[in-house]
Scaffold this motif. Sequence first.
Motif, PDB file in Angstrom:
ATOM      1  N   ILE A  91      -2.128   1.832  67.987  1.00  0.00           N
ATOM      2  CA  ILE A  91      -1.724   1.775  69.408  1.00  0.00           C
ATOM      3  C   ILE A  91      -2.097   2.455  70.304  1.00  0.00           C
ATOM      4  CG2 ILE A  91       0.650   2.621  70.605  1.00  0.00           C
ATOM      5  CD1 ILE A  91       2.130   2.041  68.111  1.00  0.00           C
ATOM      6  N   LEU A  95      -3.922   0.686  73.659  1.00  0.00           N
ATOM      7  CA  LEU A  95      -3.394   1.062  74.939  1.00  0.00           C
ATOM      8  C   LEU A  95      -5.203   1.371  75.993  1.00  0.00           C
ATOM      9  CD1 LEU A  95      -0.651   3.360  74.415  1.00  0.00           C
ATOM     10  CD2 LEU A  95      -0.559   1.127  75.838  1.00  0.00           C
ATOM     11  N   GLY A  99      -6.301  -0.698  79.183  1.00  0.00           N
ATOM     12  CA  GLY A  99      -6.476  -0.193  80.338  1.00  0.00           C
ATOM     13  C   GLY A  99      -8.096  -0.540  80.755  1.00  0.00           C
ATOM     14  N   PHE A 124      -3.059   3.575  81.322  1.00  0.00           N
ATOM     15  CA  PHE A 124      -3.059   3.086  80.063  1.00  0.00           C
ATOM     16  C   PHE A 124      -4.183   3.839  79.142  1.00  0.00           C
ATOM     17  CE2 PHE A 124      -1.650  -0.825  82.114  1.00  0.00           C
ATOM     18  CZ  PHE A 124      -0.517  -1.035  81.173  1.00  0.00           C
ATOM     19  N   TRP A 125      -5.029   4.498  80.052  1.00  0.00           N
ATOM     20  CA  TRP A 125      -6.258   5.283  79.397  1.00  0.00           C
ATOM     21  C   TRP A 125      -5.763   6.656  78.965  1.00  0.00           C
ATOM     22  CZ3 TRP A 125     -10.331   4.200  83.652  1.00  0.00           C
ATOM     23  CH2 TRP A 125     -10.875   3.074  83.372  1.00  0.00           C
ATOM     24  N   TRP A 127      -2.249   7.081  78.458  1.00  0.00           N
ATOM     25  CA  TRP A 127      -1.183   6.852  77.314  1.00  0.00           C
ATOM     26  C   TRP A 127      -2.144   6.900  75.936  1.00  0.00           C
ATOM     27  CZ3 TRP A 127       1.551   2.660  80.831  1.00  0.00           C
ATOM     28  CH2 TRP A 127       2.239   3.431  81.601  1.00  0.00           C
ATOM     29  N   GLY A 128      -3.181   6.078  76.017  1.00  0.00           N
ATOM     30  CA  GLY A 128      -3.716   5.857  74.663  1.00  0.00           C
ATOM     31  C   GLY A 128      -4.552   6.911  74.176  1.00  0.00           C
ATOM     32  N   THR A 131      -1.700   9.149  72.762  1.00  0.00           N
ATOM     33  CA  THR A 131      -1.246   8.632  71.519  1.00  0.00           C
ATOM     34  C   THR A 131      -2.025   9.041  70.463  1.00  0.00           C
ATOM     35  OG1 THR A 131       0.007   6.792  72.651  1.00  0.00           O
ATOM     36  CG2 THR A 131      -0.343   6.501  70.375  1.00  0.00           C
ATOM     37  N   CYS A 142       3.408  10.818  76.001  1.00  0.00           N
ATOM     38  CA  CYS A 142       3.244   9.671  77.014  1.00  0.00           C
ATOM     39  C   CYS A 142       3.942  10.054  78.189  1.00  0.00           C
ATOM     40  CB  CYS A 142       3.318   8.389  76.209  1.00  0.00           C
ATOM     41  SG  CYS A 142       1.982   7.961  75.244  1.00  0.00           S
TER      42      CYS A 142
END
Length: 199
Positions: A91, A95, A99, A124-125, A127-128, A131, A142
């Motif tokens: 995941i 993400l 991104g 997205f970066w 959140w990735g 994660t 996140c």
Amino acid sequence: MTLGERICAQRTAHHLSQTDLADALGVSRQSVSKWETDASVPDLDKLVKMCELFETSLDQLVRGAEPTADLSQPTVVIQRENSRRDVRTIIGLILIVFGLLCFMLVFFLKGWGLDDALVYSVPFWVWGWLTLRCKKHPVLACFWGTWGMYTGLLAFFLVAFGLSNPAVNLFIPPNLLMLSLLSAATAWIRKQELDKRKE
């Protein structure tokens, strides 16, 4: 063979690092290291959890009786932990790649500016990365990351436009509400973890 040596032997037989065992037991890696060097002795509840992980009896682990379980097979619990880690990694990478795709789409294909491309891709970066980094509660991390980015943008607009701008004032209450909800959720999760450790 001492208790620490038996713990170390069982851990290595199950292909676990000290960090893996510490995560499964809810303790620090240093605690596992102290147990294995006989600098300290684990609590009874940790010994019981280790017996479940190693598929051995408490008597076999503490006294050193010959184990009856096949040590070459990892336990179901460890396989479940490893599968969670694999899902979290997949995941997180999805993400980050998404991104990157957003950045390329907005910056190169649409021809918008760098600031627009970053606005679409940085969440997205973040959140990735969160994660991948947060083992226990990546979703909560996140949300905290989102609040941090939102607060950073709000601070920028406050400096640029001041409090006199009604659009800026419109975003302050949601920010404070989000902070309150995240703080309450974090405190509740922390309390649940502490209660579980006490049991």
